[in-house]
Design a protein around this motif. Sequence first.
Motif, PDB file in Angstrom:
ATOM      1  N   TRP A 359      42.058  42.312  48.005  1.00 22.33           N
ATOM      2  CA  TRP A 359      40.735  42.451  47.387  1.00 22.33           C
ATOM      3  C   TRP A 359      39.601  42.251  48.397  1.00 22.33           C
ATOM      4  CZ3 TRP A 359      44.409  38.816  46.257  1.00 22.33           C
ATOM      5  CH2 TRP A 359      44.176  37.506  46.711  1.00 22.33           C
ATOM      6  N   LEU A 397      49.905  42.811  43.665  1.00 31.71           N
ATOM      7  CA  LEU A 397      49.270  43.638  42.638  1.00 31.71           C
ATOM      8  C   LEU A 397      48.668  42.806  41.503  1.00 31.71           C
ATOM      9  CD1 LEU A 397      48.583  46.386  41.479  1.00 31.71           C
ATOM     10  CD2 LEU A 397      50.893  46.495  40.487  1.00 31.71           C
ATOM     11  N   PRO A 398      49.376  41.835  40.895  1.00 25.45           N
ATOM     12  CA  PRO A 398      48.732  41.031  39.835  1.00 25.45           C
ATOM     13  C   PRO A 398      47.541  40.230  40.354  1.00 25.45           C
ATOM     14  CG  PRO A 398      51.121  40.771  39.767  1.00 25.45           C
ATOM     15  CD  PRO A 398      50.809  41.472  41.045  1.00 25.45           C
ATOM     16  N   LEU A 400      45.470  41.165  42.712  1.00 25.92           N
ATOM     17  CA  LEU A 400      44.342  42.091  42.887  1.00 25.92           C
ATOM     18  C   LEU A 400      43.663  42.387  41.552  1.00 25.92           C
ATOM     19  CD1 LEU A 400      42.702  44.063  44.663  1.00 25.92           C
ATOM     20  CD2 LEU A 400      44.478  45.778  44.229  1.00 25.92           C
ATOM     21  N   LYS A 401      44.435  42.550  40.494  1.00 24.95           N
ATOM     22  CA  LYS A 401      43.852  42.836  39.189  1.00 24.95           C
ATOM     23  C   LYS A 401      43.060  41.657  38.652  1.00 24.95           C
ATOM     24  CE  LYS A 401      47.332  46.247  37.785  1.00 24.95           C
ATOM     25  NZ  LYS A 401      48.362  46.631  36.783  1.00 24.95           N
ATOM     26  N   GLU A 402      43.435  40.432  39.032  1.00 21.07           N
ATOM     27  CA  GLU A 402      42.682  39.263  38.586  1.00 21.07           C
ATOM     28  C   GLU A 402      41.350  39.123  39.320  1.00 21.07           C
ATOM     29  OE1 GLU A 402      45.174  35.933  39.154  1.00 21.07           O
ATOM     30  OE2 GLU A 402      46.666  36.511  37.630  1.00 21.07           O
ATOM     31  N   ASP A 406      37.450  46.443  38.253  1.00 24.18           N
ATOM     32  CA  ASP A 406      37.662  47.882  38.159  1.00 24.18           C
ATOM     33  C   ASP A 406      39.119  48.200  37.828  1.00 24.18           C
ATOM     34  OD1 ASP A 406      35.001  48.232  38.896  1.00 24.18           O
ATOM     35  OD2 ASP A 406      35.499  48.245  41.041  1.00 24.18           O
ATOM     36  N   ARG A 407      39.317  49.419  37.408  1.00 29.57           N
ATOM     37  CA  ARG A 407      40.676  49.864  37.096  1.00 29.57           C
ATOM     38  C   ARG A 407      41.478  50.023  38.380  1.00 29.57           C
ATOM     39  NH1 ARG A 407      42.422  55.295  33.618  1.00 29.57           N
ATOM     40  NH2 ARG A 407      44.679  55.054  33.911  1.00 29.57           N
ATOM     41  N   VAL A 408      42.729  49.581  38.343  1.00 27.68           N
ATOM     42  CA  VAL A 408      43.615  49.635  39.502  1.00 27.68           C
ATOM     43  C   VAL A 408      44.808  50.518  39.150  1.00 27.68           C
ATOM     44  CG1 VAL A 408      45.034  48.336  41.141  1.00 27.68           C
ATOM     45  CG2 VAL A 408      42.911  47.344  40.255  1.00 27.68           C
ATOM     46  N   ALA A 410      48.304  51.554  40.744  1.00 28.82           N
ATOM     47  CA  ALA A 410      49.276  51.249  41.793  1.00 28.82           C
ATOM     48  C   ALA A 410      50.212  52.436  41.960  1.00 28.82           C
ATOM     49  CB  ALA A 410      50.070  49.987  41.441  1.00 28.82           C
TER      50      ALA A 410
END
Length: 447
Positions: A359, A397-398, A400-402, A406-408, A410
Amino acid sequence: MSVSRARCEGSGRRGGAEGRWRAVPSRLSFPQRPGLGQGRAAAARPGRGGAMALCGAVALPRSGAVLGGRAAPLLGLLLLGKPAFSTTRVACGKNRRLRQKRAISERKLTRYFVDHRRVRVVGGQGGDGGHSFYSEPRKIFGGPDGGNGGDGGHVVLKADQQMKSLSSVLPFYQGVHGGRGGSRNCYGANGASVYVKVPVGTSVKEDGVVVADLTQHGEEYVAAYGGAGGKGNRFFLSNENRAPMLFTPGEPGQERVLHLELKTTAHAGLVGFPNAGKSSLLRALSNAKPAVAAYPFTTLNPHVGIVHYEDYEQVAVADIPGLIRGAHQNRGLGVAFLRHIERCRFLLYVVDLSVPRPWIQLQDLKYELEQYKNGLSERPCVVIGNKIDLAQSRINLPLLKEQIGDRVIALSALTGDNLEELLLHLRELYDIYVKTEQSRGQRPVKW
């Protein structure tokens, strides 16, 4: 080796050097030695010792014929002799395979792609006015008949979607000069305008100020006007001056120094740090072939790929060269390629999920875009987490979403995992852009 069939006829003397020859259609006659039967032959000549083979032809004896004297060694020489010509067209035909175009490396490609050019343009000079008087028998004072000169040609910049670079633009252009005015009130010819083709998305600057922005195919901008033609002495005819001697020369054309800058026109732009997988992703989405390799390096030129959909809509995706921290201060590739992002309607941030704290890359990218131009980082976007096929990427990945809102999406550009989700979301962003442009009364960019 296939040879033609011939029939041997004639007579000859043993040891003699002369013989009789007679050629008939599809038949060849030559002296024959005793003991050699009639057979296949292509050519022979008489001489001492009998028939000798030419061009690799061989005379084979019939069944039951006896090889006597020196015939056996002669036959061995004939069988081992090298043919003097080929009887097949394949052996002497040229290789007509098409030569494949060599792949151009990323470093050599820099000499072909040019996105800025300094051009000096000069309009054509106007033609001088004519100076003459009409004269014919029995008419001495015919009056002035000098025509006006022709106007000089302009220099016009024209946007062409077939042009992809400014490499073909020359540093100097000048319009065609106008013709001189002639006698009998003949006007000079106007100079032809010179058209310079530039890519769509070219900005024209003069002294740092944008004077034109060619964003549509076929759009034109007159870079330099031609000079006006001079006036002939016929123009100055009046009641007070019935025989004017005055005429004026043509005016010089306009002269300017312009700076052309190319900004890639695409719907979506792939933005990311070097080695994030932007070029590999573009190769997976479209038929574009940017350079990729198994070692770390960065793309030196922007590439545009076209994504085709079933309803014949085409979305252009641009691969922007990798950015680094401080790019807005002209570090690395600097602002030379940041300007290519200005034309993109929505952005695709490509983040490498295998690095620690991915991020941070996204924050640095948005910061560089905002420092270069206000509001650039606020355009519609989506975050693409690349290299999901690695084990460390699944762990990050989890996280980064936290960290981001924005929409991610993968995916893996190498294996093609989850590319369908990106293609569907890319079409959604394109449809929103088309509806927004139509609501404003503007025409959306089509490829």
